[in-house]
Motif scaffolding. Structure first.
Motif, PDB file in Angstrom:
ATOM      1  N   TYR A 177       0.803  -1.222   0.000  1.00  0.00           N
ATOM      2  CA  TYR A 177       0.000   0.000   0.000  1.00  0.00           C
ATOM      3  C   TYR A 177       0.840   1.279   0.000  1.00  0.00           C
ATOM      4  CZ  TYR A 177      -3.768  -3.209   1.209  1.00  0.00           C
ATOM      5  OH  TYR A 177      -4.674  -4.239   1.202  1.00  0.00           O
ATOM      6  N   LEU A 178       2.067   1.201   0.473  1.00  0.00           N
ATOM      7  CA  LEU A 178       2.908   2.394   0.504  1.00  0.00           C
ATOM      8  C   LEU A 178       4.368   2.008   0.464  1.00  0.00           C
ATOM      9  CD1 LEU A 178       3.523   3.528   4.059  1.00  0.00           C
ATOM     10  CD2 LEU A 178       1.446   2.247   3.707  1.00  0.00           C
ATOM     11  N   GLN A 179       5.200   2.978   0.104  1.00  0.00           N
ATOM     12  CA  GLN A 179       6.633   2.750   0.037  1.00  0.00           C
ATOM     13  C   GLN A 179       7.238   2.855   1.432  1.00  0.00           C
ATOM     14  OE1 GLN A 179      10.663   4.757  -1.853  1.00  0.00           O
ATOM     15  NE2 GLN A 179       8.669   5.524  -2.484  1.00  0.00           N
ATOM     16  N   LEU A 180       8.055   1.884   1.793  1.00  0.00           N
ATOM     17  CA  LEU A 180       8.732   1.888   3.091  1.00  0.00           C
ATOM     18  C   LEU A 180      10.233   2.044   2.878  1.00  0.00           C
ATOM     19  CD1 LEU A 180       6.846  -1.007   4.934  1.00  0.00           C
ATOM     20  CD2 LEU A 180       6.584   1.447   5.314  1.00  0.00           C
ATOM     21  N   ARG A 181      10.847   2.818   3.766  1.00  0.00           N
ATOM     22  CA  ARG A 181      12.295   3.016   3.726  1.00  0.00           C
ATOM     23  C   ARG A 181      12.881   2.786   5.105  1.00  0.00           C
ATOM     24  NH1 ARG A 181      12.639   8.468  -0.039  1.00  0.00           N
ATOM     25  NH2 ARG A 181      12.046   7.470  -1.999  1.00  0.00           N
ATOM     26  N   ASN A 182      14.183   2.586   5.123  1.00  0.00           N
ATOM     27  CA  ASN A 182      14.872   2.301   6.381  1.00  0.00           C
ATOM     28  C   ASN A 182      14.748   3.487   7.334  1.00  0.00           C
ATOM     29  OD1 ASN A 182      16.470   1.291   8.359  1.00  0.00           O
ATOM     30  ND2 ASN A 182      18.374   1.301   7.161  1.00  0.00           N
ATOM     31  N   ALA A 183      14.307   3.194   8.559  1.00  0.00           N
ATOM     32  CA  ALA A 183      14.177   4.242   9.571  1.00  0.00           C
ATOM     33  C   ALA A 183      15.201   4.073  10.681  1.00  0.00           C
ATOM     34  CB  ALA A 183      12.763   4.230  10.165  1.00  0.00           C
ATOM     35  N   GLY A 184      16.072   3.066  10.560  1.00  0.00           N
ATOM     36  CA  GLY A 184      17.056   2.805  11.592  1.00  0.00           C
ATOM     37  C   GLY A 184      16.510   1.908  12.686  1.00  0.00           C
TER      38      GLY A 184
ATOM     39  N   GLY B 148      16.263  -1.204  12.760  1.00  0.00           N
ATOM     40  CA  GLY B 148      15.475  -2.318  12.275  1.00  0.00           C
ATOM     41  C   GLY B 148      14.061  -1.945  11.881  1.00  0.00           C
ATOM     42  N   ASN B 149      13.697  -0.684  12.016  1.00  0.00           N
ATOM     43  CA  ASN B 149      12.352  -0.223  11.665  1.00  0.00           C
ATOM     44  C   ASN B 149      12.315   0.344  10.253  1.00  0.00           C
ATOM     45  OD1 ASN B 149      11.468  -0.987  14.143  1.00  0.00           O
ATOM     46  ND2 ASN B 149      11.284   1.069  14.995  1.00  0.00           N
ATOM     47  N   LEU B 150      11.093   0.472   9.722  1.00  0.00           N
ATOM     48  CA  LEU B 150      10.859   1.060   8.411  1.00  0.00           C
ATOM     49  C   LEU B 150       9.899   2.233   8.566  1.00  0.00           C
ATOM     50  CD1 LEU B 150      10.253  -2.321   6.549  1.00  0.00           C
ATOM     51  CD2 LEU B 150      12.347  -0.961   6.465  1.00  0.00           C
ATOM     52  N   LYS B 151       9.932   3.176   7.623  1.00  0.00           N
ATOM     53  CA  LYS B 151       9.045   4.340   7.699  1.00  0.00           C
ATOM     54  C   LYS B 151       8.439   4.638   6.340  1.00  0.00           C
ATOM     55  CE  LYS B 151      12.713   7.759   6.904  1.00  0.00           C
ATOM     56  NZ  LYS B 151      13.423   8.949   7.450  1.00  0.00           N
ATOM     57  N   GLY B 152       7.302   5.341   6.367  1.00  0.00           N
ATOM     58  CA  GLY B 152       6.623   5.749   5.140  1.00  0.00           C
ATOM     59  C   GLY B 152       5.588   6.805   5.449  1.00  0.00           C
TER      60      GLY B 152
ATOM     61  N   LYS C  93       5.670  -1.151  -7.584  1.00  0.00           N
ATOM     62  CA  LYS C  93       7.051  -1.379  -7.155  1.00  0.00           C
ATOM     63  C   LYS C  93       8.021  -0.466  -7.892  1.00  0.00           C
ATOM     64  CE  LYS C  93       6.547  -6.133  -5.537  1.00  0.00           C
ATOM     65  NZ  LYS C  93       6.965  -7.563  -5.715  1.00  0.00           N
ATOM     66  N   ASP C  94       7.812  -0.308  -9.207  1.00  0.00           N
ATOM     67  CA  ASP C  94       8.708   0.552  -9.981  1.00  0.00           C
ATOM     68  C   ASP C  94       8.467   2.025  -9.673  1.00  0.00           C
ATOM     69  OD1 ASP C  94      10.063  -1.514 -11.119  1.00  0.00           O
ATOM     70  OD2 ASP C  94       8.879  -1.557 -12.959  1.00  0.00           O
ATOM     71  N   ILE C  95       7.223   2.393  -9.385  1.00  0.00           N
ATOM     72  CA  ILE C  95       6.941   3.780  -8.977  1.00  0.00           C
ATOM     73  C   ILE C  95       7.734   4.105  -7.715  1.00  0.00           C
ATOM     74  CG2 ILE C  95       5.181   5.316  -8.025  1.00  0.00           C
ATOM     75  CD1 ILE C  95       3.161   4.037  -9.927  1.00  0.00           C
TER      76      ILE C  95
ATOM     77  N   LEU D  74       3.269   6.033  -2.440  1.00  0.00           N
ATOM     78  CA  LEU D  74       4.275   5.263  -3.161  1.00  0.00           C
ATOM     79  C   LEU D  74       5.500   6.100  -3.501  1.00  0.00           C
ATOM     80  CD1 LEU D  74       1.921   3.357  -5.626  1.00  0.00           C
ATOM     81  CD2 LEU D  74       3.045   2.421  -3.599  1.00  0.00           C
ATOM     82  N   LEU D  75       5.296   7.375  -3.787  1.00  0.00           N
ATOM     83  CA  LEU D  75       6.394   8.258  -4.168  1.00  0.00           C
ATOM     84  C   LEU D  75       7.171   8.765  -2.971  1.00  0.00           C
ATOM     85  CD1 LEU D  75       4.499  10.345  -6.856  1.00  0.00           C
ATOM     86  CD2 LEU D  75       6.418   8.831  -7.309  1.00  0.00           C
TER      87      LEU D  75
END
Length: 630
Positions: free
Chosen positions: A26-33, A35-39, A255-257, A302-303
């Protein structure tokens, strides 16, 4: 009555489905440090990510809106499902067979409404796909082949065919255990004279999936001339399908977006197919509706709205496509991403472009692009004659409120400067200040921006300009307009002092629309030269409405500012108004030369330069000789 799901099975589902895998649909997740992810939170609008996921704990939490919980809680919240519906969906995804503590397991009764409707659509999608290979569907296969799509392409996008009979799908789904009530509710069937019949018959079918990949609706294309329905027929609004909240192709493009921070918005199903097959795998399309705020929410998640994010619209170059682009610009400020528009030089859509020029041409279509704000402004500016002061003023009146909506002050200033260049107005600060004035006015009105212009209404009399919805009213007593006001007072109260010169003044020499309206009244009444005894009455009777008539009266009784009202004072007002008109015309011509540029037609350039020289000499004569030069 449905039984309660076994607690051990619920735990098994919770453990089997990683929360980060579910949320990432449903949304893009990135490393938040740590071991967590953020979006970006899907449950409230935000510009910086405050939504965090802990894969090790199987939990999510938003520090902005305080939503939180486990995988089951996330799916319940985002897809509006009950607890049982959510567990059943996740169990199906994990391949877990659920046990029910009361009454045994009866899929037909124990699955929730949304789950049942999604299952019906999944079965329908497979049914339609299977039909595409049949003899009746030859017309559909030919349609696809003529547009460059082979069997592999059809299978990749799940394209199918709905048989032309009345109830082929309805009977098939009944055999799968779906009730007539469920089929009607799903939008796959509709009421007929003798019971439910298929909604889609004899059409090419595109399954429409939500961001999680579930089929929630269909787009159906007419194939035969005897089909009296619309060219495209979409699933009606249902509990699982809201056209303003779905984007065709999002399941394939998401995924590509997220990976490249770019989304390409096209207009139709075949355009999405053409783009993906040409390598533009971030292409998506709306489903029979304008691109709106709910679509923006999907893309923003996603962006991630980072600085390099891009959204590119590839609307057709025709009038409808341009209108769609302008509608998209209305919501432009809801993106933090840069927004662009790309239109093929010959106006072809991506599907036609791929057929005519190949995959590379489609890939290249989205590279040279125009910022959406620039396209929107040019569409407005191009409707006006920029060679005339009135045309430039009208274009500015319509375009400035759009620029004023830009929230970022630095961007607003930059775009205002660009607008001045489009209009050929050399005094860029005038345009910048007008935009800023409208922006302040909009904020003072509680954020309610200028009302959109009504293209169908008749033009209002000039006097109504101060009350127009394009911005705050003109200050008719400003220094810029004081001389025009004085000259009109003289023309009404002491016409002998300004005539016959005054009667040679054009309406456009009065820059405030209300004053131009009064000047028109004087002209319609016969002019100021040799004014008869009933002169003022004639001027008032020439007024087009009560508002103009009231201003004539006001100017006729207001005191003239000078202590000594004589020919010298009248001459000064005449010269000042004329000189300002000449200077405006000089700036106009300089703007025309700037627009013509170095590559302009030599004869046209020479004519404009000659007019510029004549006006410059006349202006110098007015400054040197005063009223004698009139």
């Amino acid at each position: 009555m449905a039984g309660r799901i076994n607690d051990d099975d619920v735990k098994a589902v919770r453990d089997a489905v990683p929360i980060d895998a579910v949320v990432s649909e449903y949304l893009q997740l990135r490393n938040a440090g740590g071991g967590n992810l953020k979006g970006l939170c899907p449950f409230h609008d935000e510009k910086s990510p405050s939504f965090q996921v802990s894969p090790s704990k199987g939990l999510f939490h938003c520090f902005g809106c305080q939503e939180g919980g486990d995988t089951i809680a996330f799916v319940m919240k985002i897809d509006h499902l009950s607890f049982s519906e959510t567990v059943e969906r996740l169990a199906a995804k994990a391949g877990i067979t659920l046990r029910y503590e009361e009454g045994g397991y009866n899929p037909g009764h124990q699955r929730g409404e949304r789950i049942r409707l999604v299952e019906a659509h999944r079965a329908a999608a497979q049914f339609y796909a299977d039909q595409l290979g049949g003899a009746e569907a030859e017309i559909g296969r030919k349609f696809l082949a003529e547009r460059g799509f082979d069997q592999a392409a059809a299978e990749h996008f799940g394209v199918g065919y709905s048989p032309a009979g009345w109830d082929h799908l309805t009977r098939y789904l009944r055999g799968k255990g779906f009730s007539d009530k469920e089929l009607i509710l799903s939008g796959l069937s509709q009421d007929g004279r003798r019971g439910p019949i298929d909604r889609f018959r004899g059409r090419l079918m595109w399954p429409i999936r939500d961001v999680g990949g579930e089929v929630v609706g269909f787009g159906a294309r007419k194939l035969r001339d005897d089909d009296n329905g619309p060219k495209y027929l979409n699933t009606p609004e249902t509990p699982i399908y809201k056209k303003s909240q779905v984007l065709y192709g999002i399941d394939l493009a998401k995924k590509d977006i997220a990976k490249v921070s770019r989304a390409v918005v096209v207009e139709g199903y075949t355009d999405v197919m053409a783009c993906h097959l040409a390598g533009v795998t971030t292409a998506i399309a709306t489903c029979g509706t304008a691109f709106g705020s709910d679509h923006i929410k999907i893309l923003r998640r996603l962006l991630m709205d980072n600085g390099s994010a891009r959204v590119i619209f590839t609307f057709d170059g025709d009038a409808a496509g341009q209108k769609a682009a302008l509608r998209a610009f209305e919501d432009d400020q809801k993106f933090a991403a840069e927004t662009y528009i790309a239109i093929a030089p010959d106006g072809m859509d991506p599907c036609d472009l791929r057929l005519a020029k190949g995959d590379q041409a489609v890939a290249e279509l989205v590279e040279p692009r125009t910022p959406l704000f620039e396209f929107a402004l040019r569409q407005i500016v191009n409707r006006y004659d920029l060679e005339t002061p009135a045309g430039r003023a009208a274009a500015l009146d319509e375009a400035a409120p759009i620029v004023a909506r830009i929230k970022n002050i630095a961007s607003q200033h930059e775009v205002a400067v660009q607008l001045a260049g489009m209009l050929g107005i050399l005094d860029t600060q005038f345009v910048v200040k007008r935009v800023a004035q409208i922006a302040r006015w909009s904020r003072d009105r509680g954020g309610r921006g200028p009302a959109p212009a009504d293209r169908n209404r008749q033009a209002a009399p000039p006097i109504q300009a101060p009350a127009a919805q394009a911005g705050p009213a003109l200050n008719l007593r400003s220094p810029a307009h004081r001389t025009e006001r004085e000259l009109l007072k003289l023309a009404l109260q002491r016409p002998e002092l300004v005539s016959p010169a005054f009667d040679a003044y054009g309406i456009d020499e009065f820059t405030a629309p209300p004053y131009a309206a009064v000047r028109q009244c004087i002209q319609d009444a016969g002019g100021a030269t040799g004014a008869p005894a009933d002169y003022l009455t004639a001027v008032r009777e020439a007024a087009p409405n009560d508002t103009v008539r009231a201003l004539v009266t006001e100017l006729a009784v207001e005191a003239i500012f000078a202590r000594t009202v004589d020919e010298n004072y009248a001459g000064d007002q005449l010269v000042t108004v004329r000189l300002r008109a000449v200077d405006r015309r000089i700036r106009d011509i300089q703007g025309t030369l700037a627009r013509l540029g170095a590559n302009g037609d030599p004869e046209r350039v020479a004519a404009v330069q000659n007019e510029l020289w004549v006006l410059t000499q006349y202006g110098q004569s007015l400054r040197t000789n005063g009223a004698a030069a009139l």
